[in-house]
Design an enzyme around this catalytic site. Sequence first.
Site, mmCIF file in Angstrom:
data_model
loop_
_atom_site.group_PDB
_atom_site.id
_atom_site.type_symbol
_atom_site.label_atom_id
_atom_site.label_comp_id
_atom_site.label_asym_id
_atom_site.label_seq_id
_atom_site.Cartn_x
_atom_site.Cartn_y
_atom_site.Cartn_z
ATOM 1 N N VAL A 1 -54.393 58.373 16.580
ATOM 2 C CA VAL A 1 -53.742 57.125 16.678
ATOM 3 C C VAL A 1 -54.818 56.241 17.492
ATOM 4 C CG1 VAL A 1 -52.783 57.709 18.959
ATOM 5 C CG2 VAL A 1 -51.810 55.978 17.521
ATOM 6 N N LYS A 2 -55.795 56.752 18.097
ATOM 7 C CA LYS A 2 -57.017 56.002 18.896
ATOM 8 C C LYS A 2 -57.900 55.276 17.839
ATOM 9 C CE LYS A 2 -55.197 57.082 22.877
ATOM 10 N NZ LYS A 2 -55.035 55.996 23.857
ATOM 11 N N ASP A 3 -57.844 55.504 16.576
ATOM 12 C CA ASP A 3 -58.526 54.935 15.617
ATOM 13 C C ASP A 3 -58.198 53.291 15.778
ATOM 14 O OD1 ASP A 3 -59.742 57.187 14.818
ATOM 15 O OD2 ASP A 3 -58.949 57.356 12.870
#
Length: 464
Positions: free
Chosen positions: A43-45
């Site tokens: 999700v950190k993309d």
Amino acid sequence: MTVFESVQDAIGGTPLFRLTRLGAGIAAPVYAKAEFLSIGGSVKDRAALSMVLAAEQDGSLRPGGTIIEATSGNTGIGLALVGRLRGYRVIVGVSDRSSVEKSDILRAYGAEVVVAPAALPKQHPDHLFNVVRRLAAEIPGAWLANQYDNPANPDAHVRTTGPEIWEQTAGRITHFVAGVGTGGTISGTGGYLKKVSGGAVTVVGADPEASEYGGGDGSPYFVESIGHFVHPETVEDVWPQSFHPEVVDRFERISDRESLLTARSLAREEGLLAGPSSGTAVAAALRVARTLGPDDLVVVLLPDSGRSYLSKLYSDDWLREWGFLEEPGGEPTVRELLGRPDGADLVTVAAGSTLGAALTVLSGVPGGVAPVVTPRPERPFGLSGTDVVGSLAAAEVEAALAEGRARPTDPITALRGRPLPTVGVGQPLSAARALFEAGHPAAVVLLDGRVAGLIRHAQLPDGR
């Protein structure tokens, strides 16, 4: 089939999967948002791309510059993917407790990795955050992403994750469940879902039991990337500005064992190979869903891939060594040697003790040796295995005092030995026997990563 001009365009747009097996018998459907299927694996993309674009727009990141960040791994991977694609040098500071796979992935993307301790008070110059801040100050053209306080972090989820979930569920979502690390994901996504639903969506934070966010004591836990750890010597505890507490309606606190084993069940039962924080979130989502009806709909966010945790979460040996895995049958296990399983009868020496005080504690202790631990005012969840920082032997203290090499008022520092070896409660007795044959006077027994007791050679069934 979808065609992209670059991998940057493939960030986000992740599918929902209904948890049909783990959710069997539960009236409310539970859907998992598979963020590990984003191009960079987490999700950190989304936050990484959002922060880089915002920094380019405001001029804090210029062509030929250097991106720097402190991370448990995932944000660094996203920044490496985006940053290298856009021509930047990327330096990532990673905690020494993060999985080795994350550092390997970072290097594969072309990032420079700096490993620094996170288990220090935040004011300590060698703390991970301070190490990266120094690098940012020393390197010309450097930009510190600072995901913890960067508004572009939660904003990424206001613009992408929240709208995706609302569209995917056709507005039927009633409950959103996610872990809280920097707070950007749950704040941005939850905030959007509350706004678009007119306040009808309930936002639930899934938190490790010991994490301070949900009311724990802030002591160490074994789920990476979420929760809030507080070192006992920290002068000022500051929460991330990316976390908006008012968005979260309530927390579900999940034990480390339940988190880890739920993640493994998610892979084996649902075919979703996700990380340990996904186990925390799914355990919380299932708990919430059991209280709901068929007109409700729960979405739980799975932050990252289990491929980053093959040496930990998906290693049976690692789980046994830390006391998270016990299997019936076969050889007798270390559990048979324990006294009180809560570790209440364990004698320890505080790291800041004087030799005189330590000797008083050690008097009468079988074997005359005890673990040295980082002191905490309260330990409602017990003593973490990572709190054990050394050992102290009564014989060595007595000799130093008798020979005049030390005084009773001296700190124990000079005589503190290496930490005693550890053995998991589910490991076979042969594992403990091997430690004693190697010359160790005692071993610390771990149950769910917490100290459950101390065992000595004489306790083995054969007495040898």
